[in-house]
Design an enzyme around this catalytic site. Structure first.
Site, PDB file in Angstrom:
ATOM      1  CD  GLU A 227      -3.003   0.906   2.333  1.00 40.49           C
ATOM      2  OE1 GLU A 227      -2.612  -0.247   3.400  1.00 40.49           O
ATOM      3  OE2 GLU A 227      -3.832   1.651   2.633  1.00 40.49           O
TER       4      GLU A 227
HETATM    5  N1  LIG Z   1     -14.661  14.310   3.524  1.00 42.96           N
HETATM    6  C1  LIG Z   1     -13.937  13.494   4.097  1.00 42.96           C
HETATM    7  C2  LIG Z   1     -14.158  12.054   4.036  1.00 42.96           C
HETATM    8  C3  LIG Z   1     -13.342  11.115   4.706  1.00 42.96           C
HETATM    9  N2  LIG Z   1     -13.085  11.729   5.874  1.00 42.96           N
HETATM   10  C4  LIG Z   1     -12.473  10.524   6.844  1.00 42.96           C
HETATM   11  O1  LIG Z   1     -11.501  10.099   6.324  1.00 42.96           O
HETATM   12  C5  LIG Z   1     -11.023   8.669   6.668  1.00 42.96           C
HETATM   13  C6  LIG Z   1     -10.979   8.008   5.676  1.00 42.96           C
HETATM   14  O2  LIG Z   1      -9.905   7.708   5.064  1.00 42.96           O
HETATM   15  P1  LIG Z   1      -9.923   7.107   3.695  1.00 42.96           P
HETATM   16  O3  LIG Z   1      -8.478   7.748   3.069  1.00 42.96           O
HETATM   17  O4  LIG Z   1     -10.841   7.182   2.694  1.00 42.96           O
HETATM   18  O5  LIG Z   1      -9.466   5.542   4.359  1.00 42.96           O
HETATM   19  P2  LIG Z   1      -9.913   4.355   3.760  1.00 42.96           P
HETATM   20  O6  LIG Z   1      -9.207   4.246   2.459  1.00 42.96           O
HETATM   21  O7  LIG Z   1     -11.319   3.889   4.106  1.00 42.96           O
HETATM   22  O8  LIG Z   1      -9.225   3.386   4.876  1.00 42.96           O
HETATM   23  P3  LIG Z   1      -7.854   2.483   5.019  1.00 42.96           P
HETATM   24  O9  LIG Z   1      -6.947   2.918   4.012  1.00 42.96           O
HETATM   25  O10 LIG Z   1      -7.072   2.622   6.290  1.00 42.96           O
HETATM   26  O11 LIG Z   1      -8.244   1.171   4.832  1.00 42.96           O
HETATM   27  C7  LIG Z   1     -12.245   8.331   7.529  1.00 42.96           C
HETATM   28  O12 LIG Z   1     -11.995   8.388   8.955  1.00 42.96           O
HETATM   29  C8  LIG Z   1     -13.364   9.553   7.305  1.00 42.96           C
HETATM   30  O13 LIG Z   1     -14.232   9.611   8.318  1.00 42.96           O
HETATM   31  C9  LIG Z   1     -13.115  12.883   6.228  1.00 42.96           C
HETATM   32  O14 LIG Z   1     -12.732  13.174   7.464  1.00 42.96           O
HETATM   33  N3  LIG Z   1     -13.535  13.884   5.499  1.00 42.96           N
HETATM   34 CA   LIG Z   2      -6.897   4.073   2.133  1.00 44.24          CA
END
Ligand SMILES: Nc1ccn([C@@H]2O[C@H](COP(=O)(O)OP(=O)(O)OP(=O)(O)O)[C@@H](O)[C@H]2O)c(=O)n1
Ligand SMILES: [Ca+2]
Length: 512
Positions: free
Chosen positions: A174
Site C-alpha cells: 500500500e
Molecule cells: N470528506 C471527508 C471524507 C472522509 N473523511 C474521513 O477520512 C477517513 C477515511 O479516509 P480514507 O483515506 O478514505 O480511508 P480508507 O481508505 O477507507 O481506510 P484505509 O486506507 O485505512 O483502509 C475516515 O475517517 C473518514 O471519516 C473525512 O474526514 N472527511
Molecule cells: Ca485508503
C-alpha cells in the site's frame, strides 16, 4: 541590349527552364507542408482502460484509468478517467452479511460498463485491493474476511471485464504503490527521452515521499539519504532504468478511526463511566457511544475493561486543543528504539528526506480546516493556532456554519486535525524547520493521489525497469526538421543555379 538578345538567342530554353524550376520549387514546398500536416494530424483516440477498486476500511471507490493504446510504457500517460464511490461502508463491515459486500459494488460496476466502450470490455483488467479494514477483519475473523472476499470476487468475475483478483494487499505494498502513483503522476521517473538521451542521466532523480492516512492504517514512504537499516522496511525498485531504495512503513491501527478508538480506550482506562469528558470534541458536542464499538476492534483488544450496565456512555466535548494533543500523544510509544532512529512504537525510520505529498484523510481534514489552499505553505505555528481556534468553537456554531458537511466528519475534525499534527510531529518527527516539505494534496493533474494507480501499473507491467528505446527526436520534431532541411537544400540549389547561370552569362559576355 545586344548582349541580352545574344544570350536568348544562344540559350532559347532559358525562360522555360526558369518557369519549370520555379514551378517545381513551389510544388516541392506544398508537398512537404502537406506531408507534415497529414502525418501529424491527430489520430482517432485509441484508448485502453483499467479498473481498480480501492476497498478501504471506511468506503470503497472504483477508479477507471485510461491510456493511449500505442504508448502504454511511457511515463505519465495513464490518467484517471472516472471515479465511482460505492454507497455504504467499507467491505470489512459486511462480515455478518458477506453477500452484501459484493452487492454493494454492483452500481459502480454498471457505471464502469457504461463508461468504457463495449469493444474494450473483454480486455479491460479489473482488480480489487483491500486495505486496513480487511487486514483487521482477517486478524479478528479470518473466515468472515474470506467470505467477504469471495463475495466481491463473485461480483467482479461476473462482469464483462478481465477479472484479475480481489485480495488484501500488505501495508508495505500500500505504501509502495502510493509512492509509485505520486511520482509517476509528477513525472519524476525520468525516462530519458528525446534529446535527453544524448546526455548522461543524473545519478539520482529527486522523488516525492508519500504520506497516506486512512481510517484503519497509515503509511509513510520515502527515499532516505543513506542505507536503510531494516530489511522489512526496505524496497528496491528499478524503474525506467533508475534505481530507487525506498523506505516504507505501514502502521495498522494508526488510521484516524482506529486511532480515535485507541485514544478513547486510553482515557477510559478500563472503567466505562456514564459520561466521558473529552477535549478532542467541540464544546457542547454530545454523542451516545457504545462501549462495544470501541473495544471490539483488534486495535483495542489488549485493553481489559469493565462496562456499565447499559454498555453505553456519553461523550462530551470540551474543545481544548492543547489537552487533546496530550491525550493523543499517549498513543505513541516513544520509550524504546532498537535502531539508530525511530518514528514511534520502536519502529525504525531513517532521517526524513526531501518533499512529501500527504493525501487521503490528511487532505480531507487539512482542506476542511483551510490549511491547504495557500500560495505559501502554512507554518506549523499557524496549524496549531488554527486547531486551537477550531476546537474551541462551540458545536452549535459549527453545525450552523457548516450545514453541507456530514455531521460525522464535522464532529471529528478537532480530533482528526490534532491527530494529524501529532502523527506528523511526534510520530514521524517533522519539525517547524521541515514542516514546509509537506504538501497536502488530493489530485495530481486529473488523477487522485492514492495507491490504486501504482497498483494497476504494476499489475499490468506498465512500468518497465529499463527506459524503452526511443528515437532521439519526437515524430513531429523529425518531420519539422526534414521540412526545414529540405527547404534549405532547395534554396541552396536555386541560389547555386542562379549564380551558375550568372557566371555563364558573365563569361558569355566576356566572349562576346
Ligand atoms: N470528506 C471527508 C471524507 C472522509 N473523511 C474521513 O477520512 C477517513 C477515511 O479516509 P480514507 O483515506 O478514505 O480511508 P480508507 O481508505 O477507507 O481506510 P484505509 O486506507 O485505512 O483502509 C475516515 O475517517 C473518514 O471519516 C473525512 O474526514 N472527511
Ligand atoms: Ca485508503
Amino acid at each position: 541590349m545586344d548582349t541580352k538578345r545574344d544570350m536568348k538567342q544562344k540559350n532559347p530554353w532559358h525562360r522555360q527552364l526558369t518557369v519549370v524550376i520555379a514551378f517545381l520549387f513551389v510544388w516541392g514546398i506544398i508537398a512537404l507542408v502537406t506531408t507534415a500536416v497529414v502525418q501529424n494530424k491527430p489520430l482517432p483516440k485509441n484508448s485502453k482502460y483499467g479498473i481498480v477498486l480501492d476497498a478501504g476500511s471506511s468506503h470503497t471507490s472504483l477508479y477507471i484509468y485510461e491510456w493511449p493504446a500505442e504508448k502504454q510504457n511511457d511515463t505519465g500517460v495513464v490518467q484517471q478517467l472516472h471515479v465511482c464511490h460505492v454507497k455504504g461502508p467499507g467491505i470489512s463491515s459486511y462480515a455478518m452479511d458477506p453477500e452484501g459486500a459484493g452487492r454493494s459494488l454492483q452500481d459502480c460496476m454498471d457505471e464502469a460498463k457504461r463508461i468504457i466502450p463495449e469493444r474494450r470490455h473483454e480486455e479491460t483488467p479489473v482488480s480489487l485491493g483491500a486495505t486496513g479494514g480487511m487486514r483487521l477483519l482477517k486478524l479478528q475473523n479470518p473466515e468472515g474476511s474470506e467470505k467477504v472476499l469471495s463475495s466481491v470476487e463473485k461480483t467482479l468475475s461476473s462482469s464483462p471485464f478481465e477479472f484479475q483478483g480481489a485480495r488484501i494487499i500488505t501495508g508495505q505494498d500500500e505504501g509502495a504503490y502510493g509512492w509509485i502513483t505520486v511520482n509517476y503522476l509528477m513525472g519524476n521517473f525520468k525516462q530519458g527521452s528525446g534529446w535527453l538521451n544524448l546526455w548522461p542521466k543524473p545519478e539520482t532523480t529527486e522523488t516525492l515521499g508519500a504520506l497516506d492516512l486512512g481510517g484503519a492504517s497509515t503509511q509513510i514512504t520515502f527515499v532516505p539519504e543513506g542505507e536503510i537499516e531494516s530489511l522489512e522496511s526496505s524496497l528496491y525498485f528499478q524503474l525506467y532504468g533508475n534505481k530507487y531504495n525506498v523506505y516504507t512503513h505501514s502502521f495498522l491501527c494508526y488510521g484516524k478511526d482506529q486511532a480515535l478508538k485507541i485514544t478513547l480506550a486510553k482515557q477510559l482506562q478500563g472503567h466505562v463511566p456514564d459520561s466521558l469528558v473529552d477535549p478532542c470534541f467541540n464544546p457542547g458536542f454530545i454523542k451516545n457511544m457504545s462501549v462495544h464499538s470501541i473495544y471490539s476492534s483488534p486495535c483495542t483488544a489488549g485493553e481489559s475493561y469493565t462496562t456499565n450496565t447499559q454498555g453505553r456512555f456519553l461523550l462530551k466535548g470540551t474543545g481544548n486543543a492543547q489537552q487533546c494533543r496530550e491525550n493523543v500523544k499517549q498513543i505513541f510509544n516513544l520509550t524504546h528504539c532498537p535502531s539508530s532512529s525511530c518514528s514511534f512504537n520502536g519502529v525504525y525510520q531513517p532521517q526524513l528526506q526531501g518533499n512529501f505529498g500527504a493525501f487521503s484523510a490528511y487532505y480531507f481534514v487539512m482542506a476542511f480546516l483551510n490549511l491547504t489552499t495557500s500560495e505559501r505553505p502554512v507554518t506549523l505555528v499557524e496549524v496549531k493556532e488554527k486547531l486551537r481556534e477550531f476546537c474551541s468553537t462551540p458545536w452549535q456554531t459549527l453545525k450552523e456554519n457548516f450545514t453541507n458537511v456530514k455531521e460525522k466528519y464535522l464532529g471529528e475534525y478537532c480530533f482528526s486535525g490534532t491527530y494529524i499534527l501529532t502523527l506528523l510531529e511526534t510520530g514521524y518527527k517533522f519539525s517547524p524547520e521541515n514542516w514546509n516539505t509537506i504538501r497536502f494534496i488530493k489530485k495530481i493533474g486529473d488523477s487522485d493521489a492514492g495507491w490504486t494507480l501504482g497498483y494497476m501499473l504494476n499489475l499490468t507491467n506498465m512500468i518497465p525497469s529499463e527506459a524503452p528505446c526511443s528515437p532521439p527526436l519526437p515524430h513531429a520534431g523529425y518531420i519539422s526538421l526534414m521540412v526545414i532541411f529540405s527547404l534549405l537544400l532547395m534554396g541552396l540549389l536555386v541560389t547555386g543555379w542562379l549564380c551558375f547561370g550568372k557566371t555563364t552569362c558573365t563569361s558569355q559576355k566576356e566572349v562576346v
